[in-house]
Scaffold this motif. Structure first.
Motif, PDB file in Angstrom:
ATOM      1  N   HIS A  95       0.849  -1.197   0.000  1.00 33.52           N
ATOM      2  CA  HIS A  95       0.000   0.000   0.000  1.00 33.52           C
ATOM      3  C   HIS A  95       0.882   1.243   0.000  1.00 33.52           C
ATOM      4  CE1 HIS A  95      -2.775   3.105   1.281  1.00 33.52           C
ATOM      5  NE2 HIS A  95      -3.725   2.326   0.787  1.00 33.52           N
ATOM      6  N   ALA A 171      -4.766  10.420  -5.200  1.00 36.12           N
ATOM      7  CA  ALA A 171      -6.221  10.267  -5.045  1.00 36.12           C
ATOM      8  C   ALA A 171      -6.593   9.638  -3.705  1.00 36.12           C
ATOM      9  CB  ALA A 171      -6.770   9.414  -6.188  1.00 36.12           C
ATOM     10  N   MET A 213     -12.713   6.324  -3.810  1.00 36.20           N
ATOM     11  CA  MET A 213     -13.899   5.731  -4.439  1.00 36.20           C
ATOM     12  C   MET A 213     -15.055   5.862  -3.459  1.00 36.20           C
ATOM     13  SD  MET A 213     -14.532   1.980  -6.101  1.00 36.20           S
ATOM     14  CE  MET A 213     -14.102   1.820  -7.798  1.00 36.20           C
ATOM     15  N   ILE A 232     -11.232   0.239  -0.959  1.00 34.10           N
ATOM     16  CA  ILE A 232     -11.914   1.418  -0.440  1.00 34.10           C
ATOM     17  C   ILE A 232     -11.375   1.768   0.937  1.00 34.10           C
ATOM     18  CG2 ILE A 232     -14.216   2.446  -0.095  1.00 34.10           C
ATOM     19  CD1 ILE A 232     -13.883   0.968  -2.820  1.00 34.10           C
TER      20      ILE A 232
HETATM   21  P1  PGA Z   1      -9.420   6.180   0.206  1.00 34.31           P
HETATM   22  O1  PGA Z   1      -8.248   5.109   0.432  1.00 34.31           O
HETATM   23  O2  PGA Z   1     -10.589   5.423  -0.350  1.00 34.31           O
HETATM   24  O3  PGA Z   1      -9.680   6.764   1.561  1.00 34.31           O
HETATM   25  O4  PGA Z   1      -8.889   7.195  -0.773  1.00 34.31           O
HETATM   26  C1  PGA Z   1      -8.034   4.058  -0.468  1.00 34.31           C
HETATM   27  C2  PGA Z   1      -6.869   3.218  -0.011  1.00 34.31           C
HETATM   28  O5  PGA Z   1      -5.909   3.780   0.525  1.00 34.31           O
HETATM   29  O6  PGA Z   1      -6.888   1.981  -0.139  1.00 34.31           O
END
Ligand code: PGA
Length: 250
Positions: A95, A171, A213, A232
């Motif tokens: 990640h 994002a 998302m 998510i």
């Molecule tokens: P987010 O995180 O949906 O809060 O942008 C996604 C992730 O880091 O897996």
């Protein structure tokens, strides 16, 4: 036909009480998600508790990370075998928060991916570029490098039972989502890179999108040919939003 997968990455959030409430909320609405596979990835100390609550719900369990080591003097680490023992199907590796905040290298991520595979877990390998890298036209080069490190150590066969998540770093948790077109372009690039080595594996692997998302944008993203689900973060902490995202995948 690839079965859509929507996985909740709870990150460093929760308590015994909130884990119970969130899982009860998701379980109560799970019949609305159709053919989408639903997974949750709580902090590792809650895996056992979550596993018990998820029995007979059809919701599967994943961990957020695993060690690159089997066992031994590695204070603070949790091995893939331990995670497996607590009933996990999936484990997230690489990640961007691990790569960027904790300095995990491509090689370390590749070793974690291999550990997951050796212990019958399905790794969810995260790849993605920073804003700087995107603006400098390096998106594909960065993703190729991240993928190639795993291809070099586990081979393309390693992707036979794996999931990839494209998570543009700009994002994640920012509220900014890649447009469906931007995301599709990278997903197609990822699949194509695997296709050069194995057509069948490339065609079968699920590539999830992650990065802000939410129910409002999930439908359009999931309609793209190469977007097979979502990883998510923020929105997975609200049962209603998480289930609504999963329901848009069918
Ligand atoms: P987010 O995180 O949906 O809060 O942008 C996604 C992730 O880091 O897996």
């Amino acid at each position: 036909m690839r079965q859509p997968l929507v996985a909740g990455n709870w990150k460093l959030n929760g308590s015994l009480e909130s884990v119970s409430a969130l899982l009860a909320g998701i379980a109560a609405q799970i019949s609305t998600v159709g053919a989408t596979e639903v997974a949750v990835c709580p902090p590792s100390v809650y895996l056992q508790h979550a596993g018990q609550l998820l029995q007979d719900t059809g919701i599967v369990l994943g961990a957020q990370d695993c060690s690159d080591q089997d066992q031994g003097a590695y204070t603070g680490e949790v091995s893939a075998a331990m995670i497996r023992e607590f009933g996990c199907t999936y484990v997230i590796v690489g990640h961007s928060e691990r790569r960027h905040i904790y300095g995990e290298s491509d090689a370390l991520v590749a070793a974690k991916f291999a550990q997951a595979r050796e212990n019958a877990l399905v790794p969810i390998l995260c790849v993605g570029e920073t804003l700087d890298e995107r603006e400098n036209g390096q998106t594909e080069a960065v993703i190729a490098r991240q993928l190639d490190a795993v291809l070099a150590s586990s081979g393309v066969e390693g992707f036979g039972k794996a999931v990839i998540a494209y998570e543009p770093v700009w994002a994640i948790g920012t509220g900014k989502t890649a447009t469906p077109g931007q995301a599709q372009q990278v997903h197609a690039f990822v699949r194509d890179r695997l296709r050069r080595q194995d057509e069948g594996i490339a065609g079968g692997i699920r590539i999830l999108y992650g990065g802000s998302m939410k129910p409002e944008n999930a439908g359009a993203l999931l309609q793209e040919n190469d977007i097979d689900g979502g990883l998510i973060g923020g929105a997975s902490l609200k049962a209603e939003d998480f289930v609504a995202i999963a329901a848009s995948g069918t």
